[in-house]
Write a protein that holds these residues in place. Structure first.
Motif, PDB file in Angstrom:
ATOM      1  N   ILE A   1     -39.210  12.858  83.793  1.00 44.16           N
ATOM      2  CA  ILE A   1     -39.961  14.064  84.145  1.00 44.16           C
ATOM      3  C   ILE A   1     -40.471  14.759  82.885  1.00 44.16           C
ATOM      4  O   ILE A   1     -39.761  14.854  81.881  1.00 44.16           O
TER       5      ILE A   1
ATOM      6  N   GLU B   1     -41.782  18.361  81.410  1.00 41.68           N
ATOM      7  CA  GLU B   1     -41.581  19.777  81.735  1.00 41.68           C
ATOM      8  C   GLU B   1     -42.326  20.662  80.740  1.00 41.68           C
ATOM      9  O   GLU B   1     -42.890  20.196  79.769  1.00 41.68           O
TER      10      GLU B   1
ATOM     11  N   THR C   1     -47.254  20.916  81.088  1.00 40.19           N
ATOM     12  CA  THR C   1     -47.563  20.810  82.516  1.00 40.19           C
ATOM     13  C   THR C   1     -48.295  22.048  83.031  1.00 40.19           C
ATOM     14  O   THR C   1     -48.685  22.094  84.189  1.00 40.19           O
TER      15      THR C   1
ATOM     16  N   ASP D   1     -41.388  18.071  76.343  1.00 40.78           N
ATOM     17  CA  ASP D   1     -40.134  18.342  77.051  1.00 40.78           C
ATOM     18  C   ASP D   1     -39.945  17.276  78.110  1.00 40.78           C
ATOM     19  O   ASP D   1     -40.620  17.291  79.146  1.00 40.78           O
TER      20      ASP D   1
ATOM     21  N   SER E   1     -37.212  14.928  80.512  1.00 36.39           N
ATOM     22  CA  SER E   1     -35.878  14.711  81.071  1.00 36.39           C
ATOM     23  C   SER E   1     -35.792  13.308  81.652  1.00 36.39           C
ATOM     24  O   SER E   1     -36.668  12.899  82.418  1.00 36.39           O
TER      25      SER E   1
ATOM     26  N   TYR F   1     -31.559  19.761  90.525  1.00 28.93           N
ATOM     27  CA  TYR F   1     -32.585  20.040  89.526  1.00 28.93           C
ATOM     28  C   TYR F   1     -33.879  20.503  90.193  1.00 28.93           C
ATOM     29  O   TYR F   1     -34.468  21.516  89.801  1.00 28.93           O
TER      30      TYR F   1
ATOM     31  N   SER G   1     -35.513  24.254  89.911  1.00 32.71           N
ATOM     32  CA  SER G   1     -36.560  24.163  88.906  1.00 32.71           C
ATOM     33  C   SER G   1     -37.450  25.399  88.881  1.00 32.71           C
ATOM     34  O   SER G   1     -37.653  26.062  89.905  1.00 32.71           O
TER      35      SER G   1
ATOM     36  N   PHE H   1     -42.934  21.231  86.167  1.00 31.88           N
ATOM     37  CA  PHE H   1     -42.578  19.850  85.832  1.00 31.88           C
ATOM     38  C   PHE H   1     -43.473  18.879  86.591  1.00 31.88           C
ATOM     39  O   PHE H   1     -44.015  19.187  87.643  1.00 31.88           O
ATOM     40  N   GLU H   2     -43.623  17.706  85.994  1.00 31.68           N
ATOM     41  CA  GLU H   2     -44.397  16.618  86.596  1.00 31.68           C
ATOM     42  C   GLU H   2     -43.568  15.348  86.547  1.00 31.68           C
ATOM     43  O   GLU H   2     -42.908  15.064  85.543  1.00 31.68           O
TER      44      GLU H   2
ATOM     45  N   ALA I   1     -47.230  21.218  89.446  1.00 24.58           N
ATOM     46  CA  ALA I   1     -46.690  22.135  88.450  1.00 24.58           C
ATOM     47  C   ALA I   1     -47.342  23.510  88.559  1.00 24.58           C
ATOM     48  O   ALA I   1     -48.563  23.633  88.700  1.00 24.58           O
TER      49      ALA I   1
END
Length: 291
Positions: free
Chosen positions: A26, A28, A32, A45, A47, A114, A118, A122-123, A138
């Motif tokens: 992902i 973030e 995004t 960023d 994850s 998550y 959130s 995020f994408e 996002a």
């Protein structure tokens, strides 16, 4: 040569595709957010949701594939600063080419938690097992200015004016670092909060002024912006007294405007605290040569 966004994201995705432990990747943060202009200083960023975090933590060698590191920090592996991410583990990496990667490893069983918690920015870059069931768009709406309730408005006023007395006390005692910290960490943030509420009341509550109020300048007059910046001059007692008084003037101006717009009551202790401050300031300079 500095790697561009396309190169960086391809590298990060290729690594995730080729490592069977990584099931979901992902992106973030600001990359995004369509409302944030792109620039070379934006972090990547990322994850990775993984099946076995411990296997990554046994050595840092696997990170070499991302490039030569100028510096790295592992927040969850520090003694002075206790970890705050629970079961997660992160790597903050500045590469020799200037790119910055904030890479977080998250246990695969925490995907649902998550997504639920959130902030919306995020994408999904890669989802090998369709772990994210719904399409994600996002959005920075979680950070939009929010209209204050009457209680929130009053609490902000109360905190600003009460903490101001601590600043006064620090200056009177010649404890300038104490005074500076209370101005920078408590009083001025509440001034910035109030100014942001004013901006929202004029232009709507459908946008963000950014982390640490970094876009606030766009919505203030040049005069008020320069006045606000002048309150960051803290290199001596006279400057600190002046900065505090200017913060008073700005807070009074903006909080009265917010109160008028929403029909809230502006507190009457403003006058009392201002007089208290002037009296203490005058007595200090009469009895000593603060510089």
């Amino acid at each position: 040569m500095v790697r561009n966004e396309q190169e960086m994201l391809k590298m990060l995705m290729d690594f995730a595709k080729n490592d069977d432990r990584i099931r979901l990747a992902i992106l973030e943060g600001s990359r995004t957010n369509r409302n944030i202009p792109s620039d070379p200083f934006q972090d990547y960023d990322i994850s990775y949701f993984v099946t076995d975090i411990d296997s990554f933590k046994t050595s840092d060698q696997w990170l070499d594939i991302f490039g030569k590191r100028m510096m790295m920090q592992k927040p969850e592996d520090m003694e002075l600063f206790p970890p705050e991410l629970g079961n997660w583990f992160s790597y903050l990496i500045l590469f020799d080419d200037g790119n910055k990667l904030d890479l977080t490893l998250i246990p695969i069983n925490e995907v649902e938690d998550y997504v639920t918690k959130s902030d919306g920015l995020f994408e999904v870059l890669l989802d090998k097992d369709t772990l994210v069931k719904n399409k994600v768009l996002a959005s920075d709406s979680a950070y939009w200015i929010k209209k204050p309730t009457a209680r929130e408005f009053d609490d902000c006023c109360n905190e600003f004016w009460m903490v101001s007395t601590y600043i006064v006390k620090g200056l009177a005692r010649k404890e300038i670092l104490f005074a500076i910290d209370h101005l920078n960490e408590i009083a001025r943030p509440n001034l910035l909060r109030m100014m942001t509420w004013h901006v929202g009341s004029e232009q709507g509550f459908t946008f963000s002024v950014g982390k640490n109020y970094k876009f606030l300048e766009r919505y203030l007059s040049n005069e008020d912006w320069e006045t606000l910046l002048s309150t960051y001059s803290e290199n001596g007692y006279q400057e600190m007294w002046r900065s505090l008084m200017v913060c008073y003037e700005l807070f009074r101006k903006y909080s009265k405007s917010v109160a008028y717009t929403f029909g809230y009551t502006y507190p009457d202790y403003d006058e009392a605290i201002t007089n208290y401050t002037h009296n203490i300031c005058n007595s200090v300079f009469l009895s000593s040569d603060q510089k």
